[in-house]
Design an enzyme around this catalytic site. Sequence first.
Site, PDB file in Angstrom:
ATOM      1  N   HIS A 635       0.836  -1.209   0.000  1.00 38.53           N
ATOM      2  CA  HIS A 635       0.000   0.000   0.000  1.00 38.53           C
ATOM      3  C   HIS A 635       0.864   1.250   0.000  1.00 38.53           C
ATOM      4  O   HIS A 635       0.940   1.993   0.979  1.00 38.53           O
ATOM      5  CB  HIS A 635      -0.952  -0.013   1.205  1.00 38.53           C
ATOM      6  CG  HIS A 635      -2.055  -1.004   1.077  1.00 38.53           C
ATOM      7  ND1 HIS A 635      -2.040  -2.227   1.731  1.00 38.53           N
ATOM      8  CD2 HIS A 635      -3.211  -0.980   0.361  1.00 38.53           C
ATOM      9  CE1 HIS A 635      -3.141  -2.899   1.432  1.00 38.53           C
ATOM     10  NE2 HIS A 635      -3.868  -2.168   0.592  1.00 38.53           N
ATOM     11  N   HIS A 639       1.143   1.383  -5.749  1.00 36.87           N
ATOM     12  CA  HIS A 639      -0.201   0.784  -5.823  1.00 36.87           C
ATOM     13  C   HIS A 639      -1.223   1.845  -6.232  1.00 36.87           C
ATOM     14  O   HIS A 639      -2.116   1.569  -7.054  1.00 36.87           O
ATOM     15  CB  HIS A 639      -0.576   0.185  -4.467  1.00 36.87           C
ATOM     16  CG  HIS A 639      -2.025  -0.191  -4.351  1.00 36.87           C
ATOM     17  ND1 HIS A 639      -2.612  -1.186  -5.098  1.00 36.87           N
ATOM     18  CD2 HIS A 639      -3.025   0.326  -3.556  1.00 36.87           C
ATOM     19  CE1 HIS A 639      -3.889  -1.285  -4.791  1.00 36.87           C
ATOM     20  NE2 HIS A 639      -4.163  -0.380  -3.863  1.00 36.87           N
ATOM     21  N   HIS A 675      -7.007   6.898  -2.972  1.00 35.97           N
ATOM     22  CA  HIS A 675      -7.877   5.946  -2.287  1.00 35.97           C
ATOM     23  C   HIS A 675      -7.204   5.243  -1.113  1.00 35.97           C
ATOM     24  O   HIS A 675      -7.899   4.737  -0.219  1.00 35.97           O
ATOM     25  CB  HIS A 675      -8.407   4.902  -3.274  1.00 35.97           C
ATOM     26  CG  HIS A 675      -7.453   3.797  -3.576  1.00 35.97           C
ATOM     27  ND1 HIS A 675      -6.363   3.953  -4.403  1.00 35.97           N
ATOM     28  CD2 HIS A 675      -7.412   2.501  -3.128  1.00 35.97           C
ATOM     29  CE1 HIS A 675      -5.704   2.815  -4.471  1.00 35.97           C
ATOM     30  NE2 HIS A 675      -6.309   1.916  -3.721  1.00 35.97           N
ATOM     31  N   ASP A 676      -5.887   5.185  -1.065  1.00 39.45           N
ATOM     32  CA  ASP A 676      -5.183   4.534   0.056  1.00 39.45           C
ATOM     33  C   ASP A 676      -4.184   5.484   0.708  1.00 39.45           C
ATOM     34  O   ASP A 676      -3.192   5.034   1.307  1.00 39.45           O
ATOM     35  CB  ASP A 676      -4.453   3.276  -0.431  1.00 39.45           C
ATOM     36  CG  ASP A 676      -5.324   2.037  -0.391  1.00 39.45           C
ATOM     37  OD1 ASP A 676      -6.271   2.008   0.418  1.00 39.45           O
ATOM     38  OD2 ASP A 676      -5.089   1.110  -1.191  1.00 39.45           O
ATOM     39  N   ASP A 803      -8.839  -1.576  -7.983  1.00 35.80           N
ATOM     40  CA  ASP A 803      -8.109  -1.757  -6.722  1.00 35.80           C
ATOM     41  C   ASP A 803      -7.550  -3.172  -6.585  1.00 35.80           C
ATOM     42  O   ASP A 803      -6.483  -3.371  -5.996  1.00 35.80           O
ATOM     43  CB  ASP A 803      -9.042  -1.430  -5.563  1.00 35.80           C
ATOM     44  CG  ASP A 803      -8.306  -1.349  -4.236  1.00 35.80           C
ATOM     45  OD1 ASP A 803      -7.104  -1.055  -4.238  1.00 35.80           O
ATOM     46  OD2 ASP A 803      -8.948  -1.582  -3.192  1.00 35.80           O
TER      47      ASP A 803
END
Length: 920
Positions: A635, A639, A675-676, A803
Site C-alpha cells: 500500500h 499501488h 484511495h489509500d 483496486d
Amino acid sequence: MKNANTLAMNRAPRSSTRSVQSFQSFADVDREELDGNAGMPDTRRQTKPILYVYGPTESENPNTSIEDSDTWFTRLIPGICTRLAATCCQSRYVMEVKEPAIPIVIPVTYKGPQDLKSNLLTSWSPSSTKIMLVFGRDDHQSEVLGSAAKKLGWSVTYSRSTDTALETFHSRGHDIVVIDHRGSRGIDSDSLCRSIRASGVNPNTVIVALVRKSFLINADQDQIMTIGLMGIGFNRTLLECSQENLLANELVNIHASELQPRLHLAAFHALYVAVDRCRDMVHVTNDRHVVQFANKASERFLGYKPEELLGNKIMDIVSSDNFVLMDQHLRRGREWEGNMNCKRKSSKTITINCRIVPFSASGRTPTHYIYVHDTTYLLENMAIGPGNTGTQQMPRGSVHSLRRGSFDVKSTGSESKAPDLQTRFSYQHVPIENQCQCENARTHRRSSFTKIHNLPLEAPITRVIGILSTALNDMSTTSPELALQMYKAIELLKGTELYTPQLREDTRGYDPVTEDLVGALLASPVYARDSRRSSNDSVSRIPTSKTLTNASAHRMSLKGYRPPQEIHDMMEKSLDWDFDIFKLEVLSCGRPLVYLGMNLIGLYEGPATLGCDEKTFFNWLTLVEMHYHADNSYHNSSHAADVLQATAKFMRSERLKMIFDPLDEVTALIAAAAHDIDHPGRSSQFLCNANNKLAILYNDLAVLESHHAALTFKLTLADDRANIFKGLDRESYKVARQNVIDMILATEMTRHFEHLAKFVNVCSNRMAGDSQSEPVSEVIDMTVLLQPENITLVKRMMIKCADVSNPTRPLKACIEWARRIAEEYFRQTDEEKQNGMPVVMPMFDRLTCSIPKSQIGFVDFIINDMVEAWDTFVDMPELISHMRLNYDKWKEYQEQGISTLQDIEKLQTSPELQIPRRTT
C-alpha cells in the site's frame, strides 16, 4: 407555407425585368407532374406551393382598376402570365390573384441553413457583452479603448496584472479579452493567453492582442507575425489607435466576425443535443441515402449502435413499398410522410410513421435527408421489448407495455444479423502473442452473459425479485391489473435505497414546518447530480464530444516542467493494460504517482474540468504522494498509481464514455490516486483490535477508507496551492466531493459482495431475455443505467476492479503484486503475535503460508465473479485472458511446491518474470 423561404419583389418599375427573370428561373426548377396526394385536404400532404400575386396599394391609385391602369403592376402581370401560364397552371404551382396591398411572394419548398433562426437561441444585448482589458498600467490607449467599449454599452473590466486577470476571468468568463502585446508593460501576454485557453471557463472567448503597427511590418522578421499569435491562442490582432470611433468600429467588427459566429455554433450544438436526446428516432443521410447520423433513440429501438449504421445505406434497416415515389419527392425538395418498416437487430420488424425532410446545405438541390420516426405510438400503445415484433397492440398502461425498458434486441444466440452492419472484434490494440488468449476470452464472453445469472452470489432481494418475476409471467394474461401492481412492486425492490424513509403522500402538506423539519432529518443528502440527471434526460450523454487518442497527442504542457526522457517515452503507453508500473517506480525514484498522474489527468483534461491550472494539479499529486508510506511493501504510491492507471484504462470503454461526464471521469481519477493515502500497512480490523486513534475516531466502521477520504479533502483544502477544487462552484464541488468520497469508501472489502450483488442485479435484469428459454441479450438499457444511483454503482465497481486488478495483469506483474501483498500481511501477522493481539489472518504466517494457494483462493472467492461481470460490462477480454493464464500458473506453481516468499523471489530471477527494482 410553413418553413418556406419567400422571394419578395419590390414594387418598383426598374425591377420588373429582373422580377420576371426570377420568376421564370423559379418555375424552371421543377416541371414534374403532381403526385397522387396533390389536392388532398390534409395539409401535411399538400405539395402544391401557391404563387400569390397581389394588387397595387390603395396609396398608389385606389380608384384605378387593374384592367385600365398603366402601372408597373399591369405591365408585370401579362409577362408573368404569358411566361408562366404553361408551368404554373399545369404543374405543381397554383396561381391565384388577390388584392391585399403587399408585395409578390413566392414560397420556396427547399430547406437549408437559412431556415435555422439562430437568433432564437442567441439572445444578445449590448450590456450582455463582457470585455476585459489587460494592461500593465493606465495609459491613454487603455482609456480610449475602454471608452469605446462603454460607448457600445458593453460591460468593461480592467486588469493590471496576470494574476488579477486570471482570477477575474475565472469569476466572470468574459466574451472578449484584449491583452496589451506591445512590449514590456508588466504583462506576460503569451502566458496569460495560454492560461485563459487552458482554463476552459468560456471556450467562446475571443482573445485580442493589442499590437503596434511595427509589430506586423517589422522588416527583420521573415515570418507572418499573426500566425505566431494564432498558435499561442489569440484570435486576432488590434492595432493601437487613439481614435475612439475607430476603436469602436473595430470592436463591433470583432463582435460580428469572431464572437457572434461562436455563439451561433454553440446554439447549433444545443440543437444537435436536442436531436440526439429526443424521444423520436432520427436518421440523417446524404443525398444517396447513406447514413451520416443516428441519434440515441435509434439504438434503443433498433438495437444498432451508431457506428454500425454510419456509412451504410438506410434501406438496409428502413424500407417502404413506395420507395421510388418517395425518392422522387425528396429529390424535388418535397417532404414525404408515410409508414416505414424498420428492421431491428433481431431481424424482427416494427412499423413506424416517418416524415422525411430534404435539406440543402448548399445550392438548390437537396444534399441531406432527415428521417424523423414518430415513436409516440410505440411507446404508449405497443409492446416493444426484445421479444416482441412491434406489431401487437396493447392497451395504454398495460403490463406488456411496461415490463421491458430495453429497446435493444441484440441476442447472443441469434444468427440473424442485418447485412453489412456488424462490428467485429479487432486486435489492433492487442499484441500478437496475446491474440490467441484474447480470442479464447472473446469466445468465452458469450457464455459469460449467461453465466452472470448463475454466479454463486445471490442476495435475498435477488431471490425475491426472481420469485415475483416468475409469478408476474404467470398472471400477466389472467390478471393484468394485479400483474401491473406486482410489476410496480418489483421495480421498487430493484432500487438501491430500499430503507430510505420518506414522508407518505397523505401526510404531505399537513404542516409545512413539520414537513420541512422531518423531511430534512429523514432525507439523504441531495446533490446536484440528482437534479442534473433524470431517467428522462439521461437517454444519452454528449460524450461529450471528447475522444481520447494515444498519449502522445496529449502531452503535458506544464510550463517549465518536463519529465526525464525515459519516463516521457513510457507515457506513450500509459493507457496500455500491460503498462510497466514497476519500471516507472524505478525511473521516478519512487514517485510514480506524480508522473503518471500528470499524464493521465492531462489526457482526461482535469485542469479544464475543475477550472484550475496544471501547477495546482502537480502540487496536489506531489502532496498526496508524500502521504503514502514508502516503507509499505504494497500500500504505497506505486499501488495508487497502478489503480489510477487501471481506472483510466477502464474509462476508455465505449459504455463508460456514454454514462460518465467529464466531472465523473476526473473525480474518478482523483479517488483512485488518493484511495489509500496514509495507509499504515495494516488492516482496519488490526487498528480496531489495537484501539488505534483512527478506529476510535471512526467508531470501528470503515476505518481506513474513512480516513483516506477525510485526509484527501483535509490536505486539499488546507493549501490553496494544491486546492484542485477551488475553481468549482458550490454545487459542482458538492458533486465532486460526493463522487470522491463514495468511490473511496467503495474500496472497503467488507461490502464487496453487497456492491457486486447490486451490480449483477442491475446488469442481469437489463440483459435478460423475455423468457428463461430466450438467449441473454448483450445490450443493457441505457435509460435505466443512466439513473443516478446506477451510475454511482458503476463507479463503485470500477474502482473496486481497479483496486484488486492484480490477478488480471500480465503474469510478471501479477506475481510481483502477490509477493508485495503477502509481505505486508506477513508483517501484520508478525506484529500481532509479538504484541499478543488477535491474529486477523492466521493463514498469512511467513513460515507456513502458501502464496500460490492464497492467490488461487483469492481468485476463486473474490476476483473471478467480479471480473467476469465487469468484463461483460466494459468489454475488456484481456482481463479474462490474463486472469485465467495467471490462475493456471499459480496452480502449476503449487504443484511444483513453490510456496514461500523465497520461492517466489527465486522464481522472479527468470528473465521473463524479472521485475525492475530500486537500489537502496
